[in-house]
Design an enzyme around this catalytic site. Structure first.
Site, PDB file in Angstrom:
ATOM      1  N   GLN A  51     103.072  11.877  27.565  1.00  0.00           N
ATOM      2  CA  GLN A  51     103.611  11.027  26.485  1.00  0.00           C
ATOM      3  C   GLN A  51     103.679  11.757  25.142  1.00  0.00           C
ATOM      4  O   GLN A  51     104.332  11.279  24.220  1.00  0.00           O
ATOM      5  CB  GLN A  51     102.785   9.749  26.333  1.00  0.00           C
ATOM      6  CG  GLN A  51     102.929   8.800  27.517  1.00  0.00           C
ATOM      7  CD  GLN A  51     102.090   7.560  27.312  1.00  0.00           C
ATOM      8  OE1 GLN A  51     100.900   7.576  27.610  1.00  0.00           O
ATOM      9  NE2 GLN A  51     102.677   6.508  26.784  1.00  0.00           N
ATOM     10  N   CYS A  90     102.875  -0.238  26.797  1.00  0.00           N
ATOM     11  CA  CYS A  90     102.801   1.222  26.864  1.00  0.00           C
ATOM     12  C   CYS A  90     103.297   1.770  25.530  1.00  0.00           C
ATOM     13  O   CYS A  90     104.294   1.270  24.997  1.00  0.00           O
ATOM     14  CB  CYS A  90     103.691   1.716  27.996  1.00  0.00           C
ATOM     15  SG  CYS A  90     103.782   3.506  28.153  1.00  0.00           S
ATOM     16  N   LEU A  91     102.617   2.783  24.994  1.00  0.00           N
ATOM     17  CA  LEU A  91     103.028   3.331  23.698  1.00  0.00           C
ATOM     18  C   LEU A  91     104.424   3.960  23.765  1.00  0.00           C
ATOM     19  O   LEU A  91     105.082   4.105  22.734  1.00  0.00           O
ATOM     20  CB  LEU A  91     102.002   4.352  23.197  1.00  0.00           C
ATOM     21  CG  LEU A  91     100.630   3.777  22.821  1.00  0.00           C
ATOM     22  CD1 LEU A  91      99.695   4.894  22.364  1.00  0.00           C
ATOM     23  CD2 LEU A  91     100.738   2.708  21.737  1.00  0.00           C
ATOM     24  N   HIS A 132      97.499   2.877  35.120  1.00  0.00           N
ATOM     25  CA  HIS A 132      98.679   3.059  34.270  1.00  0.00           C
ATOM     26  C   HIS A 132      98.828   4.535  33.875  1.00  0.00           C
ATOM     27  O   HIS A 132      99.921   5.107  33.960  1.00  0.00           O
ATOM     28  CB  HIS A 132      98.538   2.158  33.027  1.00  0.00           C
ATOM     29  CG  HIS A 132      99.661   2.266  32.040  1.00  0.00           C
ATOM     30  ND1 HIS A 132     100.537   1.227  31.791  1.00  0.00           N
ATOM     31  CD2 HIS A 132     100.057   3.280  31.231  1.00  0.00           C
ATOM     32  CE1 HIS A 132     101.417   1.610  30.880  1.00  0.00           C
ATOM     33  NE2 HIS A 132     101.148   2.858  30.516  1.00  0.00           N
ATOM     34  N   HIS A 136     101.548   7.657  34.909  1.00  0.00           N
ATOM     35  CA  HIS A 136     102.295   8.542  33.992  1.00  0.00           C
ATOM     36  C   HIS A 136     102.261   9.990  34.487  1.00  0.00           C
ATOM     37  O   HIS A 136     103.268  10.704  34.408  1.00  0.00           O
ATOM     38  CB  HIS A 136     101.667   8.519  32.591  1.00  0.00           C
ATOM     39  CG  HIS A 136     102.188   7.432  31.690  1.00  0.00           C
ATOM     40  ND1 HIS A 136     103.520   7.307  31.370  1.00  0.00           N
ATOM     41  CD2 HIS A 136     101.546   6.447  31.006  1.00  0.00           C
ATOM     42  CE1 HIS A 136     103.676   6.273  30.535  1.00  0.00           C
ATOM     43  NE2 HIS A 136     102.489   5.734  30.315  1.00  0.00           N
TER      44      HIS A 136
HETATM   45 NI    NI Z   1     101.890   4.151  29.113  1.00  0.00          NI
END
Ligand code: NI
Length: 158
Positions: A51, A90-91, A132, A136
């Site tokens: 991310q 989610c960011l 989660h 990712h």
């Molecule tokens: Ni996320």
């Protein structure tokens, strides 16, 4: 320490598989510090290295309890038990929330940031967050798992 840019919905990197960390060197330590700072900046519960654009199997989770930020390097979920239907965000998908089904309990193996091999049992929110974030690392985002019709847009709080 530095706040890193978060990769958002539509960024192809989010679909890529992250690679195992082979050596926990200074670069990884700096990445971890920056990920924690970035997580806190956005009041997130969890963040995976992908991310912030780094395809390494590193995740940070903070439930804002007495355990402080948890760092997992090369996490592997070795066991799951039960189910929970939970709200998730989610960011990388700001202001969007939906319901997903996650295991109620997981057992995860990982390396600490000191390189110590650890096995941990997690329940409820922590189990959800681990699932989660490990998703990712495998190029899977929560939007692929949401229960149809449960997506909501929530205006950011000022
Ligand atoms: Ni996320």
């Amino acid at each position: 320490m530095a706040i890193r840019n978060i990769r958002l919905e539509g960024d192809e990197i989010l679909k890529k598989r992250s690679r195992e960390v082979e050596v926990i060197d200074e670069k990884i330590q700096i990445l971890i510090e920056d990920m924690i700072e970035t997580l806190h900046q956005y009041n997130g519960v969890g963040l995976a290295a992908v991310q912030v654009g780094i395809l390494k199997r590193v995740i940070v989770i903070d439930l804002y309890d007495d355990k402080g930020p948890i760092v997992m390097i090369n996490p592997t979920i070795i066991k799951t038990k039960g189910e929970q239907k939970v709200d998730e965000g989610c960011l990388s998908f700001p202001n969007q929330f939906a319901k997903v089904i996650r295991p109620e309990e997981v057992v995860v193996e990982y390396l600490t940031k000191e390189g110590k091999k650890t096995k941990q049992k997690a329940k409820e929110l922590l189990a959800q967050a681990i699932c989660h974030e490990v998703d990712h690392l495998n190029g899977i985002v929560f939007m692929e798992k949401i229960i149809p019709g449960t997506l909501e847009y929530v205006e950011p709080q000022k």
